[in-house]
Design a protein around this motif. Structure first.
Motif, mmCIF file in Angstrom:
data_model
loop_
_atom_site.group_PDB
_atom_site.id
_atom_site.type_symbol
_atom_site.label_atom_id
_atom_site.label_comp_id
_atom_site.label_asym_id
_atom_site.label_seq_id
_atom_site.Cartn_x
_atom_site.Cartn_y
_atom_site.Cartn_z
ATOM 1 N N GLN A 208 -28.091 11.101 -27.677
ATOM 2 C CA GLN A 208 -28.700 10.815 -28.973
ATOM 3 C C GLN A 208 -27.801 11.304 -30.092
ATOM 4 O O GLN A 208 -27.293 12.421 -30.057
ATOM 5 N N SER A 209 -27.569 10.478 -31.092
ATOM 6 C CA SER A 209 -26.715 10.839 -32.222
ATOM 7 C C SER A 209 -27.421 11.834 -33.124
ATOM 8 O O SER A 209 -28.637 11.772 -33.312
ATOM 9 N N ARG A 210 -26.660 12.770 -33.686
ATOM 10 C CA ARG A 210 -27.242 13.720 -34.625
ATOM 11 C C ARG A 210 -27.530 13.070 -35.964
ATOM 12 O O ARG A 210 -28.315 13.561 -36.751
ATOM 13 N N THR A 211 -26.861 11.959 -36.254
ATOM 14 C CA THR A 211 -27.051 11.272 -37.522
ATOM 15 C C THR A 211 -27.941 10.066 -37.328
ATOM 16 O O THR A 211 -27.612 9.169 -36.567
ATOM 17 N N ALA A 212 -29.082 10.044 -37.989
ATOM 18 C CA ALA A 212 -30.005 8.927 -37.840
ATOM 19 C C ALA A 212 -29.416 7.676 -38.461
ATOM 20 O O ALA A 212 -28.805 7.737 -39.523
ATOM 21 N N PRO A 213 -29.575 6.513 -37.818
ATOM 22 C CA PRO A 213 -29.032 5.290 -38.389
ATOM 23 C C PRO A 213 -29.752 4.910 -39.673
ATOM 24 O O PRO A 213 -30.928 5.192 -39.842
ATOM 25 N N ALA A 214 -29.008 4.283 -40.585
ATOM 26 C CA ALA A 214 -29.607 3.845 -41.844
ATOM 27 C C ALA A 214 -30.658 2.782 -41.592
ATOM 28 O O ALA A 214 -30.501 1.922 -40.728
ATOM 29 N N ALA A 215 -31.726 2.828 -42.331
ATOM 30 C CA ALA A 215 -32.790 1.842 -42.174
ATOM 31 C C ALA A 215 -32.306 0.479 -42.631
ATOM 32 O O ALA A 215 -31.641 0.343 -43.642
ATOM 33 N N SER A 216 -32.643 -0.535 -41.866
ATOM 34 C CA SER A 216 -32.242 -1.897 -42.213
ATOM 35 C C SER A 216 -33.211 -2.470 -43.240
ATOM 36 O O SER A 216 -34.419 -2.291 -43.144
ATOM 37 N N THR A 217 -32.643 -3.134 -44.226
ATOM 38 C CA THR A 217 -33.488 -3.763 -45.237
ATOM 39 C C THR A 217 -33.804 -5.203 -44.885
ATOM 40 O O THR A 217 -34.580 -5.846 -45.558
ATOM 41 N N GLY A 218 -33.157 -5.714 -43.837
ATOM 42 C CA GLY A 218 -33.365 -7.104 -43.450
ATOM 43 C C GLY A 218 -34.537 -7.249 -42.501
ATOM 44 O O GLY A 218 -35.232 -6.282 -42.165
ATOM 45 N N PRO A 219 -34.777 -8.452 -42.013
ATOM 46 C CA PRO A 219 -35.876 -8.695 -41.099
ATOM 47 C C PRO A 219 -35.617 -8.056 -39.749
ATOM 48 O O PRO A 219 -34.477 -7.816 -39.368
ATOM 49 N N THR A 220 -36.682 -7.729 -39.036
ATOM 50 C CA THR A 220 -36.547 -7.144 -37.708
ATOM 51 C C THR A 220 -36.754 -8.222 -36.659
ATOM 52 O O THR A 220 -37.315 -9.271 -36.914
ATOM 53 N N GLY A 221 -36.286 -7.920 -35.435
ATOM 54 C CA GLY A 221 -36.452 -8.879 -34.353
ATOM 55 C C GLY A 221 -35.263 -9.802 -34.229
ATOM 56 O O GLY A 221 -34.256 -9.667 -34.914
ATOM 57 N N SER A 222 -35.367 -10.743 -33.318
ATOM 58 C CA SER A 222 -34.287 -11.662 -33.027
ATOM 59 C C SER A 222 -34.090 -12.669 -34.152
ATOM 60 O O SER A 222 -35.011 -13.389 -34.534
ATOM 61 N N THR A 223 -32.862 -12.716 -34.697
ATOM 62 C CA THR A 223 -32.561 -13.697 -35.734
ATOM 63 C C THR A 223 -32.693 -15.108 -35.188
ATOM 64 O O THR A 223 -33.216 -16.001 -35.870
ATOM 65 N N LEU A 224 -32.232 -15.317 -33.964
ATOM 66 C CA LEU A 224 -32.320 -16.644 -33.352
ATOM 67 C C LEU A 224 -33.775 -17.091 -33.239
ATOM 68 O O LEU A 224 -34.105 -18.246 -33.559
ATOM 69 N N ALA A 225 -34.667 -16.188 -32.813
ATOM 70 C CA ALA A 225 -36.086 -16.537 -32.691
ATOM 71 C C ALA A 225 -36.680 -16.878 -34.053
ATOM 72 O O ALA A 225 -37.482 -17.818 -34.173
ATOM 73 N N GLN A 226 -36.305 -16.133 -35.083
ATOM 74 C CA GLN A 226 -36.818 -16.402 -36.425
ATOM 75 C C GLN A 226 -36.340 -17.753 -36.950
ATOM 76 O O GLN A 226 -37.100 -18.498 -37.568
ATOM 77 N N ILE A 227 -35.081 -18.069 -36.678
ATOM 78 C CA ILE A 227 -34.531 -19.351 -37.128
ATOM 79 C C ILE A 227 -35.235 -20.502 -36.429
ATOM 80 O O ILE A 227 -35.607 -21.505 -37.063
ATOM 81 N N ARG A 228 -35.445 -20.363 -35.140
ATOM 82 C CA ARG A 228 -36.128 -21.434 -34.392
ATOM 83 C C ARG A 228 -37.567 -21.598 -34.850
ATOM 84 O O ARG A 228 -38.067 -22.719 -34.960
ATOM 85 N N ALA A 229 -38.235 -20.478 -35.105
ATOM 86 C CA ALA A 229 -39.621 -20.555 -35.579
ATOM 87 C C ALA A 229 -39.697 -21.200 -36.959
ATOM 88 O O ALA A 229 -40.615 -21.967 -37.259
ATOM 89 N N ARG A 230 -38.699 -20.924 -37.795
ATOM 90 C CA ARG A 230 -38.639 -21.499 -39.137
ATOM 91 C C ARG A 230 -38.277 -22.978 -39.095
ATOM 92 O O ARG A 230 -38.716 -23.764 -39.923
ATOM 93 N N GLY A 231 -37.428 -23.337 -38.147
ATOM 94 C CA GLY A 231 -37.038 -24.733 -37.984
ATOM 95 C C GLY A 231 -35.732 -25.114 -38.655
ATOM 96 O O GLY A 231 -35.313 -26.268 -38.590
#
Length: 375
Positions: A47-70
């Motif tokens: 485990q890293s001592r430095t916590a990763p920066a929080a992502s401001t983008g969407p979570t989950g699979s980008t491919l799944a989101q694109i397919r769901a969006r169409g």
């Protein structure tokens, strides 16, 4: 003696009860980390001592989101001929636009399932970080700071470029070495200003920069004589010269003062989507090397070459690790052709821009375009 024994028999249970109570209370009170004890939390193995920066983008699979969006959401420039530029009917063309179409074809089997989001230099990174676009295909220079501190990964280089200058022929200037004391128009929010400072400092020349937030404002200021020269990527100079009032009265100077590897980028944290974008680009480059074009792809389907067969999905299952069909690369090639076709159609010597392949030729033809094999 009996009196002391009686007193002790009453005190000892009382003290023992206090100690037990304190222990129970210590156990249940929340501590600074896990609720049991003080100090820093124990670091687990790996485990890293430095916590990763929080992502401001969407979570989950980008491919799944694109397919769901169409459809794919692709960030492009606000208008740069040859790279990403809309006509008067809103139809987008350019090498960066073709790459968006190639990704859409790889994902959906349909190059038209893409929407273009025009972005200026200032807003392009915020749009990608927030998830407003899935990929940024917008003549963006790959630099260390952008790759390591903004939460992005570059998927490769689609165009090797370098910064240059354009001047009016009437100025008599034929070399950047003659720009000492000149006023230079440029756009803010890009690597251009930093390169400009480096060049003039290295040449021990003075200059004045006239910055603008929008590229069209900087170009207009130059066209109207408010500055002696305008600077941006050399490819952009060739493209933007065409929209000046009198294009033939302007000269792109021969000097290239920086390295500008332009390429598509995606958000960090989704290796599958990053692989899809990267290998779509690689497939277009590999196809040119293997002689596969949009025109001959059907004939190439029966090619005896193992490399061609792997590229086109008739041998192996190279689409599966990407979450795509095995025909993903063939679909992309049918949509836009190979890298060489994209280049010549949009910016090559037979287009108004008239740019020779140069560094963007294949490695075996004197350039640096090179892609790992599909195998």
């Amino acid at each position: 003696m009996a009196r002391r024994s009686s007193l002790a028999s009453r005190i000892f249970p009382f003290v023992f009860g206090l100690l037990v109570g304190a222990g129970v209370l210590y156990f249940f009170l929340p501590g600074p980390s896990s609720g049991r004890g003080g100090g820093q939390p124990t670091q687990q193995a790996g485990q890293s001592r430095t916590a990763p920066a929080a992502s401001t983008g969407p979570t989950g699979s980008t491919l799944a989101q694109i397919r769901a969006r169409g459809y794919l959401q692709c960030g492009v420039s606000q208008g740069l001929p040859g790279f990403s530029n809309p006509d008067d009917k809103g139809v987008w063309t350019g090498i960066d636009v073709d790459f968006c179409k190639a990704i859409a074809a790889a994902v959906f089997g349909d190059p038209e399932k893409v929407k273009y989001r025009p972005l200026n230099a200032k807003d392009r990174f915020t749009a990608l970080q927030s998830g407003e676009v899935d990929v940024l295909s917008r003549n963006t220079t790959w630099t260390m700071s952008r790759d390591t501190s903004l939460g992005f990964n570059f998927a490769g280089v689609i165009y090797y470029d370098g910064q240059g200058f354009i001047v009016k022929k009437s100025s008599g200037i034929t070399s950047a070495a003659q720009l000492n004391g000149a006023t230079i128009c440029t756009q803010t929010g890009t690597t251009t200003e930093l390169n400009l400072a480096d060049y003039f400092r290295g040449q021990k020349m003075s200059y004045k920069v006239l910055p603008f937030e929008k590229n069209e404002e900087a170009l207009s200021a130059y066209d109207n004589g408010r500055c002696d020269a305008y600077t941006t990527d050399a490819s952009g100079l060739h493209a933007q010269r065409l929209i000046l009032k009198t294009p033939d009265e302007h000269l792109v100077l021969p000097e290239v003062i920086s390295k500008e590897p332009l390429g598509p980028l995606v958000r960090q944290g989704d290796p599958q989507w990053e692989d899809i974008v990267r290998w779509t680009l690689f497939a277009l480059i590999d196809a040119e090397e293997l002689g596969v074009t949009a025109a001959n792809i059907d004939q190439q389907m029966t090619s005896p070459s193992p490399e061609v067969r792997r590229l086109l999905g008739t041998e192996g299952k190279f689409g599966e690790p990407l979450g795509l069909s095995n025909a993903w690369a063939a679909d992309a090639l049918r949509a836009v052709g190979n890298y060489g076709e994209m280049f010549e159609r949009n910016v090559g010597t037979k287009t108004p821009l008239g740019i020779p392949r140069g560094l963007n030729a294949l490695w075996r033809n004197g350039g640096v375009m090179y892609a790992p094999p599909i195998r």
